[in-house]
Scaffold this active site. Structure first.
Site, PDB file in Angstrom:
ATOM      1  N   GLU A 138      29.986  45.356  49.117  1.00  0.00           N
ATOM      2  CA  GLU A 138      31.349  45.548  48.623  1.00  0.00           C
ATOM      3  C   GLU A 138      32.043  46.684  49.361  1.00  0.00           C
ATOM      4  O   GLU A 138      33.236  46.589  49.673  1.00  0.00           O
ATOM      5  CB  GLU A 138      31.317  45.816  47.115  1.00  0.00           C
ATOM      6  CG  GLU A 138      32.645  46.242  46.504  1.00  0.00           C
ATOM      7  CD  GLU A 138      33.759  45.222  46.612  1.00  0.00           C
ATOM      8  OE1 GLU A 138      34.901  45.581  46.298  1.00  0.00           O
ATOM      9  OE2 GLU A 138      33.494  44.058  46.999  1.00  0.00           O
ATOM     10  N   GLU A 193      38.884  44.790  54.465  1.00  0.00           N
ATOM     11  CA  GLU A 193      40.134  44.308  53.862  1.00  0.00           C
ATOM     12  C   GLU A 193      41.283  45.284  54.064  1.00  0.00           C
ATOM     13  O   GLU A 193      42.395  44.883  54.439  1.00  0.00           O
ATOM     14  CB  GLU A 193      39.945  44.109  52.355  1.00  0.00           C
ATOM     15  CG  GLU A 193      39.109  42.907  51.965  1.00  0.00           C
ATOM     16  CD  GLU A 193      38.950  42.809  50.460  1.00  0.00           C
ATOM     17  OE1 GLU A 193      39.158  41.716  49.924  1.00  0.00           O
ATOM     18  OE2 GLU A 193      38.611  43.820  49.818  1.00  0.00           O
ATOM     19  N   LYS A 219      46.045  37.387  46.666  1.00  0.00           N
ATOM     20  CA  LYS A 219      45.362  37.886  45.474  1.00  0.00           C
ATOM     21  C   LYS A 219      44.495  36.810  44.839  1.00  0.00           C
ATOM     22  O   LYS A 219      43.393  37.089  44.377  1.00  0.00           O
ATOM     23  CB  LYS A 219      46.393  38.398  44.460  1.00  0.00           C
ATOM     24  CG  LYS A 219      45.772  39.077  43.244  1.00  0.00           C
ATOM     25  CD  LYS A 219      44.989  40.317  43.632  1.00  0.00           C
ATOM     26  CE  LYS A 219      44.384  41.024  42.443  1.00  0.00           C
ATOM     27  NZ  LYS A 219      43.441  42.072  42.855  1.00  0.00           N
ATOM     28  N   HIS A 268      15.194  45.063  61.331  1.00  0.00           N
ATOM     29  CA  HIS A 268      14.982  43.696  61.786  1.00  0.00           C
ATOM     30  C   HIS A 268      16.155  43.184  62.613  1.00  0.00           C
ATOM     31  O   HIS A 268      16.414  41.971  62.635  1.00  0.00           O
ATOM     32  CB  HIS A 268      14.720  42.775  60.586  1.00  0.00           C
ATOM     33  CG  HIS A 268      13.448  43.056  59.875  1.00  0.00           C
ATOM     34  ND1 HIS A 268      12.214  42.703  60.381  1.00  0.00           N
ATOM     35  CD2 HIS A 268      13.196  43.698  58.705  1.00  0.00           C
ATOM     36  CE1 HIS A 268      11.261  43.086  59.546  1.00  0.00           C
ATOM     37  NE2 HIS A 268      11.840  43.703  58.524  1.00  0.00           N
ATOM     38  N   TRP A 280      50.485  40.703  28.062  1.00  0.00           N
ATOM     39  CA  TRP A 280      49.309  40.217  28.808  1.00  0.00           C
ATOM     40  C   TRP A 280      48.330  39.755  27.736  1.00  0.00           C
ATOM     41  O   TRP A 280      47.746  40.544  27.023  1.00  0.00           O
ATOM     42  CB  TRP A 280      48.735  41.351  29.654  1.00  0.00           C
ATOM     43  CG  TRP A 280      47.522  41.011  30.455  1.00  0.00           C
ATOM     44  CD1 TRP A 280      46.223  41.199  30.109  1.00  0.00           C
ATOM     45  CD2 TRP A 280      47.494  40.463  31.773  1.00  0.00           C
ATOM     46  NE1 TRP A 280      45.386  40.800  31.115  1.00  0.00           N
ATOM     47  CE2 TRP A 280      46.141  40.337  32.149  1.00  0.00           C
ATOM     48  CE3 TRP A 280      48.485  40.044  32.671  1.00  0.00           C
ATOM     49  CZ2 TRP A 280      45.747  39.827  33.391  1.00  0.00           C
ATOM     50  CZ3 TRP A 280      48.085  39.538  33.905  1.00  0.00           C
ATOM     51  CH2 TRP A 280      46.738  39.439  34.252  1.00  0.00           C
ATOM     52  N   CYS A 300      50.334  45.383  29.073  1.00  0.00           N
ATOM     53  CA  CYS A 300      51.647  44.896  28.668  1.00  0.00           C
ATOM     54  C   CYS A 300      52.709  45.974  28.897  1.00  0.00           C
ATOM     55  O   CYS A 300      52.405  47.125  29.170  1.00  0.00           O
ATOM     56  CB  CYS A 300      51.634  44.513  27.201  1.00  0.00           C
ATOM     57  SG  CYS A 300      50.181  43.605  26.670  1.00  0.00           S
ATOM     58  N   LYS A 351      35.533  46.234  51.404  1.00  0.00           N
ATOM     59  CA  LYS A 351      36.746  47.012  51.145  1.00  0.00           C
ATOM     60  C   LYS A 351      37.280  47.624  52.434  1.00  0.00           C
ATOM     61  O   LYS A 351      38.488  47.653  52.672  1.00  0.00           O
ATOM     62  CB  LYS A 351      36.469  48.120  50.123  1.00  0.00           C
ATOM     63  CG  LYS A 351      36.502  47.669  48.697  1.00  0.00           C
ATOM     64  CD  LYS A 351      37.892  47.200  48.291  1.00  0.00           C
ATOM     65  CE  LYS A 351      37.815  46.152  47.205  1.00  0.00           C
ATOM     66  NZ  LYS A 351      37.301  44.854  47.609  1.00  0.00           N
ATOM     67  N   ARG A 378      53.434  45.288  36.329  1.00  0.00           N
ATOM     68  CA  ARG A 378      52.222  45.461  35.531  1.00  0.00           C
ATOM     69  C   ARG A 378      51.518  44.129  35.264  1.00  0.00           C
ATOM     70  O   ARG A 378      50.348  44.108  34.886  1.00  0.00           O
ATOM     71  CB  ARG A 378      52.564  46.134  34.192  1.00  0.00           C
ATOM     72  CG  ARG A 378      53.084  47.545  34.348  1.00  0.00           C
ATOM     73  CD  ARG A 378      53.722  48.055  33.067  1.00  0.00           C
ATOM     74  NE  ARG A 378      52.773  48.228  31.992  1.00  0.00           N
ATOM     75  CZ  ARG A 378      52.084  49.352  31.769  1.00  0.00           C
ATOM     76  NH1 ARG A 378      52.229  50.380  32.575  1.00  0.00           N
ATOM     77  NH2 ARG A 378      51.260  49.440  30.759  1.00  0.00           N
ATOM     78  N   ASN A 420      50.883  47.019  22.509  1.00  0.00           N
ATOM     79  CA  ASN A 420      49.910  46.922  23.597  1.00  0.00           C
ATOM     80  C   ASN A 420      48.560  47.356  23.048  1.00  0.00           C
ATOM     81  O   ASN A 420      48.482  48.325  22.298  1.00  0.00           O
ATOM     82  CB  ASN A 420      50.257  47.865  24.756  1.00  0.00           C
ATOM     83  CG  ASN A 420      51.554  47.501  25.438  1.00  0.00           C
ATOM     84  OD1 ASN A 420      52.115  46.444  25.184  1.00  0.00           O
ATOM     85  ND2 ASN A 420      52.024  48.384  26.303  1.00  0.00           N
ATOM     86  N   GLY A 421      47.487  46.682  23.455  1.00  0.00           N
ATOM     87  CA  GLY A 421      46.159  47.092  23.019  1.00  0.00           C
ATOM     88  C   GLY A 421      45.478  46.013  22.207  1.00  0.00           C
ATOM     89  O   GLY A 421      45.877  44.840  22.215  1.00  0.00           O
TER      90      GLY A 421
END
Length: 609
Positions: free
Chosen positions: A482, A489, A604, A505, A75, A2, A486, A27, A101-102
């Site tokens: 992954e 991307e 996104k 193989h 958030w 937040c 990355k 944010r 926040n939190g």
């Protein structure tokens, strides 16, 4: 993640607060609000769900004149993202306003006590509990009331507080969540991040854990939770506004990579206690059904599918029931057997991925138990679930996922351990050993990121390579996948991930001096097998980059370059092993001049099938 803005001084607060909140929009948030002390001595509050424009359009330039003021972008964690749950929140008197926040971990027990004492609540948030708790401790000294209340709180917080009886003061405090004080000429500021106040001052005080800041136009006094007064250094900010929004980092991608130790810490909070006991309160309501399941499918797309693959491996290892990863875009059209004894776990950062939502709806129709792992409260995926486990990673701005992937893996590891405890398939000692290993991850992640200078040099040497092969075994295999993703991307370099045993193989035909091999070769039960695969590659003159465990004296006989990471149990290692791969992909992309934060052709959130 937040946003907080606070102002005390002679100017009208509203324009400063709204502009500060606009500067913090990067944010991510789902509601916004402001509180201002008007000339008549009342607290004016306006807050709206959705984007900041909803609030500014509603105000239409007619926010009352007055000061001080506090503003917030939320958030959502506790409570849906709506007007009532948006910040600021007030106490019963309406004289106090608070933003936060939190997460207040013990808010439920505090709320029960406060209700018994006659307090009335208008939201579902943990934040409103803190406003009422401060009210109970207020006898004229706002700083002392905040300090007394925070000594009863467990959890994480950055707060801003104002009160009608203190027109020349705002109070801020932090614990495990960032908060800074801005020092102006005859005025003061609070903010969760520099961009909110950089237009007004370049001199800031970065509050430390447990600090309480008494911010007035004449200066700032800081006390600790025990009441001791302390001095903190003033930092002069030299960033541009664009750089400030990225926290001084060149790209959001890099900022989010470096946020991962904190994201891991937040993800663990309230879920793993100091003794190493892992417990997910989100799953308490479905415990009986979890004891009866006989198979598990973990569903995801792209990066989330690799987190899902780690989870499937661990469920089989720790819980002893069949588990498999299902690619979301395929599962709906060729569904595996699903019934009431099936657990389907959906994994999506945004919670809006259409290819993941569709199979979850199918699973629900067939009576399966559905659990989702996501980062966004109130997202579409949560509406298909019997239980929701949030990442608590904060918003990701960059398109390519980094901290969301790491926290997805972490939450799924905790889900697997939770299942093992319920079904008594691991001893108490092993459960706590793994739990303690999870608790060490924030520190180990920070240590791993110190490899950055070495990785940058390595990336510059390989920036013009056209093809890479990544390999791994066991939980290292999805990390290899992954790592390859990355690189594709971010840098547009062709890369493929393989199970290490599959190298001989077919893919080994691709290896030559111009095609490097990246091997996940951390310590584990099948380490020797991975070393054999690395030796095969080196015999074909392929350059080899190995991710290995600190203290390994064998791997450098075969690998041209070794990135040593701290030792963790094999099952926990993916969270650490992926970090050098993220940095490597980032540095190759920077060297090649690609659009790191918004790679071509990517979005996104993929909201269509």
């Amino acid at each position: 993640m937040c946003g907080i803005v606070g102002y005390v001084g002679p100017r009208n607060a509203a324009p400063i607060l709204l502009e500060g909140l606009r500067r913090l929009e990067y944010r991510g948030y789902d509601s916004a609000g402001i509180a201002i002390l008007t000339g008549g001595g009342d607290v004016f509050i306006e807050k709206k769900a959705g984007k900041l424009t909803n609030l500014t359009d509603h105000l239409n330039g007619d926010a009352p004149a007055g000061h001080p003021g506090i503003g917030h972008t939320r958030w959502a964690t506790h409570g849906l993202p709506n007007d009532a749950n948006a910040h600021p929140h007030t106490d019963c008197s309406g004289k106090l306003a608070l933003i936060h926040n939190g997460i207040i971990e013990n808010y439920a027990e505090l709320k029960v006590r406060l209700i018994a004492d006659g307090h009335r609540f208008t939201s579902e948030t943990d934040t409103e509990v803190l406003a009422h708790l401060i009210e109970t401790r207020y006898v004229g000294d706002l700083v002392e009331a905040v300090r007394a209340a925070l000594n009863e709180v467990r959890g994480a917080y950055a707060i801003g507080v104002m009160h009608t009886e203190h027109p020349d003061r705002i109070v801020g405090a932090r614990m495990n969540v960032p908060l800074i004080v801005g020092l102006g000429s005859g005025e003061g500021f609070l903010a969760s991040d520099v961009p909110a106040i950089l237009e007004h001052t370049k001199n800031v005080v970065i509050l430390q854990e447990g600090d309480i800041a008494d911010v007035t136009p004449g200066g700032t006094r800081i006390v600790t939770l025990d009441g001791s007064e302390v001095l903190r250094d003033v930092t002069e900010i030299h960033w541009t506004m664009d750089a400030a929004e990225k926290g001084g980092f060149a790209h959001f991608t890099l900022k989010e990579i470096y946020e991962q130790p904190h994201a891991i810490q937040e993800c663990l909070r309230g879920r793993v206690d100091p003794s190493g006991k892992v417990h997910l309160p989100e799953l308490d309501g479905i415990e009986e059904r979890l004891r009866d399941i006989d198979r598990v499918y973990v569903v995801g797309c792209g990066t989330a599918s690799y987190a899902a693959q780690v989870a499937a491996y661990l469920v089989q290892d720790w819980v002893g029931i069949p588990a498999s990863m299902q690619i979301g875009s395929e599962m709906r059209y060729s569904p595996p057997p699903i019934n009431a004894r099936t657990l389907v776990i959906g994994v999506s950062q945004s919670g809006e991925t259409a290819d993941t939502l569709a199979p979850l709806k199918l699973a629900e129709e067939r009576g399966a138990l559905v659990v989702v792992v996501t980062n966004v409260v109130g997202s579409a995926i949560s509406r298909e679930a019997d239980a929701v486990c949030y990442l608590q990673a904060g918003p990701e701005i960059a398109v390519a996922s980094t901290k969301a992937f790491v926290t997805q893996v972490l939450v799924l590891q905790m889900v697997a351990l939770h299942l093992a405890r319920l079904r008594e398939t691991l001893s108490e000692n092993r459960l706590r050993t793994f739990g303690q290993a999870l608790r060490s991850l924030p520190r180990l992640a920070a240590e791993t990121l110190q490899l950055a200078p070495q990785i940058k040099k390595l990336a510059l040497r390989h920036a013009n390579v056209r093809d890479f092969i990544f390999i791994g075994r066991g939980v290292g295999f999805p990390i290899a996948m992954e790592g390859a993703l990355k690189l594709k991307e971010l840098s547009y370099v062709h890369a493929e991930g393989y199970a290490a045993g599959e190298l001989k193989h077919g893919p080994i035909a691709l290896l030559d001096p111009q095609t490097p091999l990246v091997a996940i070769a951390t310590k584990g039960a099948i380490y020797e097998k991975v070393v054999s695969n690395v030796a095969e590659a080196r015999a074909r003159s392929a350059p080899v980059i190995a991710i290995a465990t600190a203290g390994d004296e064998q791997i450098d006989r075969y690998a041209q370059d070794v990135l040593y990471v701290p030792e963790t149990p094999e099952q926990v290692s993916p969270v650490i092993a992926v970090l050098p791969l993220q940095l490597f992909a980032y540095e190759v992309a920077v060297a090649r001049g690609t659009d790191v934060d918004q790679p071509r052709n990517l979005a996104k959130s993929v909201t269509v099938e």
